[in-house]
Structures are given as structure tokens and as C-alpha cells.
Design a protein around this motif. Structure first.
Motif: not given
Length: 311
Positions: A46, A28, A77, A43, A75, A136
Motif C-alpha cells: 500500500t 493481482v 498495491a 494486500n 495483491a 493489509d
């Protein structure tokens, strides 16, 4: 159902250079401009095999992109799933145990269960809490047209329509219906929230075109909020198509089967049979019922199909 081997145009790269974040959390990275402005979270990963998000996030970091105003956080994930990738089974690295995009509720985050995904979500919780706006980045198993996914709040629609690419929108008036995704976490999932939270589905996981689009939309999203300059070569928005999520079906039986092979965006007439799910039938709830993300493999407990209607 069988899943054909995909074309692997883009593969995972070593991200160890980005393990050491600067907020006390691995993978991050946060950059503050020192000027007033929104805090935007980009992000990626994911799901571990959705490579386009990695491409977009590393593009920001590799090129030293810094916000003109506000704060930018980048980030990665689900690194555990990402690092489990194998070319011979590229779909298997979506997750280790839990779907990281279905557990963003107090029941899961504050519950007693444990998994790599739950541990990571709990670590990332303050990162998500700190963000005003969230992009995302995702991709799809099949090479369908890219699309947005977002809760049916005007604040989300305004941004998606202004950016204009992708030109297809999946709008959720009542949530996803099979768990709580990141974009419904906390205030972002409520009508009184002020922040935008959106998924962009960029195309088939391993196609170069998905990575190109993911990177472009990431810059579009940052430009919309003033963190970077808008690219003057950005194309004008195409005509927009919006779909409302009506039903989410989950696979209940190993005998699940569609009535014919589906990849997404097929349409069915009202009451037309779409699939059998053990003893249950899945039928179209309306005319022009449009299929989103039909399952390509039978895995009990995972989503079977999303049923929508044009708005």
C-alpha cells in the motif's frame, strides 16, 4: 526533525515476474479452491517502501500456496511507488502523489482528481469489493514494537486476539481521522459489515525481523480462516495490550516540532505539551496518553502523531 539513515537489511526485489495477474489486473493473483469458504485478500505495498508486505506476498506466490477452502487473492498495491525506491532516499518511495491508504472514500474514488495512487485504487476497487476478509500489511519508520490497527468492531478484535501476534492493538472507534484507509472502505468500515479488515504494522520498514513477522502473520491470518493449515510451531499468544485512538493530528506548518525526540510509545500526562504545530499546541488529552507513529519529517499535510490511551 531529521531522520537517521535506516539499516537496509531487506531491499526491494524485481516483481516483474508477477506483473501478469490472472484477474485482468496487473499484480493481482487469485486462487480458488473450488470448495466453499471465505475470500481472503492479502494486500502488500500500500506504501511503496514498506518492504515486509512484498516479502510476505512473494513468499505465498514463490511457494505456490493454494487455499484449502475458499479463495485467496494476493495483491501488490502501489507498484509505482515501490519501483521508485532509491537506497539513498528510502523514505521517499512511500507514495508518488497521494497516500494510497487515505483515499478509500467515494469522495476520492469517484472524484475528479487524478494521480498514480487514485488510478491504482480505482483499478483495485473491485478486488477489494470481492474480498470477505482483508489483511493489509504495513511497517513503520521507527523500530517500535509491531502492532495491529483496526476499526473497533468485535469481529476485528476477535481475530487479532486469537492470532495473538503482534500483541499490541491500536483500536479506532471513530476511524483514522485523517482520511479513509483501505480497512475502512465499504462494508468493512461499518458496524454491520461481516468481514474482517485489519492492518498489521510489522516493525521498521527495512529490518529483516519485519519481513519475518509479516510472513508469519500472513500465514496466521490465512490459517484462522481455514485457507491453510496452522503451523504447530506457532507460539502461544503473549499478553495483549490495547490502545484506543483518541486524536489524529496533521502537520499544518513547516514550523511543526515535538517538545523532544519521539519514536513512538512514549507517554504524556494530561495537558502536557507534546508538540507545537504552527500557532497551535498539541497537548495530551488524558493521563497515560501514548504516542503512536510520530512524524519523523515535517511534511505539511501528513500525519503528525496519533494520540491514544490504554484500554
Amino acid at each position: 526533525m531529521t531522520q537517521s539513515p535506516p539499516a537496509l537489511e531487506v531491499l526491494p526485489r524485481d516483481l516483474s515476474a508477477y506483473r501478469q495477474g490472472n484477474v485482468g489486473i496487473d499484480y493481482v493473483h487469485r486462487f480458488e479452491s473450488g470448495k466453499p469458504g471465505p475470500h481472503v485478500l492479502i494486500n502488500a505495498l500500500t506504501h511503496g517502501n514498506e518492504i515486509c508486505g512484498m516479502t510476505a506476498a512473494t513468499h505465498l506466490l514463490d511457494n505456490g500456496v493454494r487455499p484449502k477452502i475458499g479463495t485467496l487473492t494476493v495483491a501488490f498495491a502501489n507498484i509505482d511507488a515501490y519501483e521508485s525506491f532509491k537506497e539513498e532516499s528510502p523514505y521517499d518511495s512511500r507514495q508518488i502523489v497521494h497516500n494510497l491508504n487515505r483515499i478509500w472514500s467515494p469522495e476520492w474514488l469517484d472524484g475528479g482528481e487524478d494521480s498514480p495512487e487514485l488510478r491504482r485504487a480505482r483499478v483495485l476497487r473491485p478486488v477489494v469489493d470481492a474480498a470477505d476478509h482483508i489483511l493489509d500489511i504495513h511497517s513503520t519508520s521507527q523500530p517500535v514494537v509491531p502492532f495491529w490497527v483496526y476499526p473497533a468492531f468485535e469481529r476485528n478484535a476477535e481475530v487479532a486476539l486469537a492470532i495473538g501476534r503482534p500483541s499490541v492493538h491500536l483500536v479506532m472507534p471513530d476511524g483514522l481521522g485523517s482520511g479513509t484507509p483501505l480497512i475502512q472502505y465499504g462494508s468493512h468500515g461499518g458496524p454491520d459489515g461481516k468481514g474482517v479488515a485489519m492492518v498489521v504494522e510489522c516493525g521498521q520498514h527495512f529490518l529483516r525481523s519485519a519481513s519475518v513477522l509479516a510472513t508469519a502473520v500472513t500465514y496466521d491470518f490465512l490459517a484462522y480462516f481455514g485457507l491453510v493449515d496452522k503451523d504447530p510451531a506457532t507460539p502461544a499468544p503473549a499478553p495483549q495490550r490495547r490502545f484506543q485512538l483518541l486524536q489524529t493530528h496533521v502537520i499544518k506548518s513547516e514550523d511543526f516540532a515535538f517538545v523532544r525526540p519521539l519514536i513512538g510509545f512514549e507517554t504524556f500526562s494530561k495537558d502536557e505539551l507534546i508538540a507545537t504545530n504552527g500557532p497551535d499546541e498539541i497537548r495530551a488529552p488524558c493521563d497515560d496518553c501514548t504516542i503512536f507513529m510520530p512524524a519523523q519529517r515535517v511534511i505539511v499535510g501528513r500525519e503528525a502523531v496519533y494520540l491514544t490511551k490504554p484500554i
